[in-house]
Design a protein around this motif. Structure first.
Motif, mmCIF file in Angstrom:
data_model
loop_
_atom_site.group_PDB
_atom_site.id
_atom_site.type_symbol
_atom_site.label_atom_id
_atom_site.label_comp_id
_atom_site.label_asym_id
_atom_site.label_seq_id
_atom_site.Cartn_x
_atom_site.Cartn_y
_atom_site.Cartn_z
ATOM 1 N N ALA A 1 0.834 -1.205 0.000
ATOM 2 C CA ALA A 1 0.000 0.000 0.000
ATOM 3 C C ALA A 1 0.866 1.251 0.000
ATOM 4 C CB ALA A 1 -0.931 -0.006 1.211
ATOM 5 N N GLY A 2 1.935 1.256 0.810
ATOM 6 C CA GLY A 2 2.828 2.405 0.848
ATOM 7 C C GLY A 2 3.531 2.632 -0.470
ATOM 8 N N LEU A 3 4.003 1.560 -1.088
ATOM 9 C CA LEU A 3 4.684 1.685 -2.375
ATOM 10 C C LEU A 3 3.711 2.114 -3.465
ATOM 11 C CD1 LEU A 3 6.921 -1.484 -2.113
ATOM 12 C CD2 LEU A 3 7.670 0.881 -1.906
ATOM 13 N N ASP A 4 2.476 1.643 -3.386
ATOM 14 C CA ASP A 4 1.464 2.034 -4.360
ATOM 15 C C ASP A 4 1.208 3.540 -4.329
ATOM 16 O OD1 ASP A 4 0.781 -0.191 -5.833
ATOM 17 O OD2 ASP A 4 -0.655 -0.930 -4.362
ATOM 18 N N ASP B 1 9.406 5.452 -2.060
ATOM 19 C CA ASP B 1 10.574 4.884 -2.732
ATOM 20 C C ASP B 1 11.115 3.651 -2.024
ATOM 21 O OD1 ASP B 1 11.663 7.088 -4.901
ATOM 22 O OD2 ASP B 1 10.537 7.982 -3.267
ATOM 23 N N ASP B 2 10.856 3.533 -0.736
ATOM 24 C CA ASP B 2 11.332 2.365 0.009
ATOM 25 C C ASP B 2 10.505 2.232 1.280
ATOM 26 O OD1 ASP B 2 12.819 0.122 0.595
ATOM 27 O OD2 ASP B 2 14.762 1.118 0.433
ATOM 28 N N TYR B 3 10.659 1.103 1.949
ATOM 29 C CA TYR B 3 9.836 0.778 3.112
ATOM 30 C C TYR B 3 10.690 -0.047 4.060
ATOM 31 C CZ TYR B 3 5.396 -0.349 5.463
ATOM 32 O OH TYR B 3 4.371 -0.454 6.366
ATOM 33 N N LEU B 4 10.863 0.437 5.280
ATOM 34 C CA LEU B 4 11.720 -0.238 6.249
ATOM 35 C C LEU B 4 10.922 -0.573 7.502
ATOM 36 C CD1 LEU B 4 14.714 -1.051 6.515
ATOM 37 C CD2 LEU B 4 15.137 1.151 7.614
ATOM 38 N N PRO B 5 10.794 -1.868 7.827
ATOM 39 C CA PRO B 5 10.006 -2.246 9.012
ATOM 40 C C PRO B 5 10.760 -1.952 10.308
ATOM 41 C CG PRO B 5 10.923 -4.200 7.976
ATOM 42 C CD PRO B 5 11.262 -3.048 7.075
ATOM 43 N N LYS B 6 10.011 -1.563 11.354
ATOM 44 C CA LYS B 6 10.570 -1.396 12.691
ATOM 45 C C LYS B 6 10.527 -2.735 13.425
ATOM 46 C CE LYS B 6 9.206 3.445 13.499
ATOM 47 N NZ LYS B 6 8.412 4.343 14.377
#
Length: 253
Positions: A98-101, A105-110
């Protein structure tokens, strides 16, 4: 509340997180790397700082007071191609997609390693042709000028794509994907190679490759007359993607 930070020369990073401890760690690490860092603790403040400070990159938590990260990203994408890296304590693939949609540009999990975040920020700045210390030369498409793909005109120097008089807005990542796929028209580019070249890390699990699929779908949606029956970017099942040669498509200086 905005953290009171000393002004530094160089690239500006906006950190948006409602956890003070996270902001403190990121400010310290990113400033040591030479970045100027500004902070916001909720979505509304993030938008205010974005408009007043014009940061070069946004590190954006998903779960925020007032406006969540997705809403902030949606508003930023309506007016800007600034690189965005999402942070989230929820590692569900559906949330990542959903975030990339939305154009992140990137997604980093905590929880995450600040060192890994620094590496991903550096990768993005290399990709967009900027860093905090050196402006690096970008690899351009063959011909280092204008590539014509049917009705599309791709200006690699200005990083712009037009169809007739209409300008097609691409994010930095989308344009970099276009460059990579059309650098050698007809070559099959494995998804793992795309992930490593554009996001700077190898796939550690199958879900990582989903990032590539999301961006190819976004690019097709903007460039293809019928994204469900693509003519420019073809899927090579089980491997990756290939750019299609279109008629007399050629690059001219």
């Amino acid at each position: 509340m905005t953290d009171d930070l000393p002004s530094q020369s160089g690239t500006t990073v906006l950190v948006v997180d409602d956890e003070a401890a996270v902001r403190r760690v990121l400010v310290m690490r990113l400033q040591l790397s030479g970045y100027r860092v500004i902070c916001a603790e909720d979505g509304e403040q993030a938008l205010e700082l974005f408009h007043s400070e014009s940061p070069d990159l946004v590190v954006l938590d998903v779960m925020l007071p007032k406006l969540d990260g997705f809403a902030v990203c949606r508003r930023l994408r309506a007016e800007s191609c600034v690189p965005i890296i999402f942070l989230s304590a929820v590692e569900a693939i559906s949330e990542r997609v959903a975030g990339l949609d939305l154009g992140a540009d990137d997604y980093l999990p905590k929880p995450f390693s600040p060192k890994e975040l620094e590496a991903r920020i550096s990768t993005i700045f290399r990709r967009v042709g900027r860093s905090n210390a050196v402006v690096e030369s970008r690899e351009l498409l063959a011909g280092q000028g204008v590539l014509r793909l049917g009705e599309l005109v791709v200006d690699t120097n200005r990083r712009q794509v037009t169809r007739g008089v209409e300008r097609i807005n691409l994010t930095y990542t989308e344009f970099s994907l276009l460059e990579l796929l059309f650098r050698d028209p007809g070559r099959v580019v494995p998804r793992a190679e795309i992930l490593e070249q554009l996001w700077g890390y190898p796939p550690r699990r199958a879900a990582d490759l989903r990032v590539v699929d999301v961006y190819v779908a976004r690019l097709r949606g903007k460039l293809e007359p019928d994204p469900r029956n693509p003519e420019l970017i073809l899927t090579v099942r089980g491997i990756g993607y290939s750019s299609q040669r279109i008629g007399e498509a050629s690059a001219t200086a």
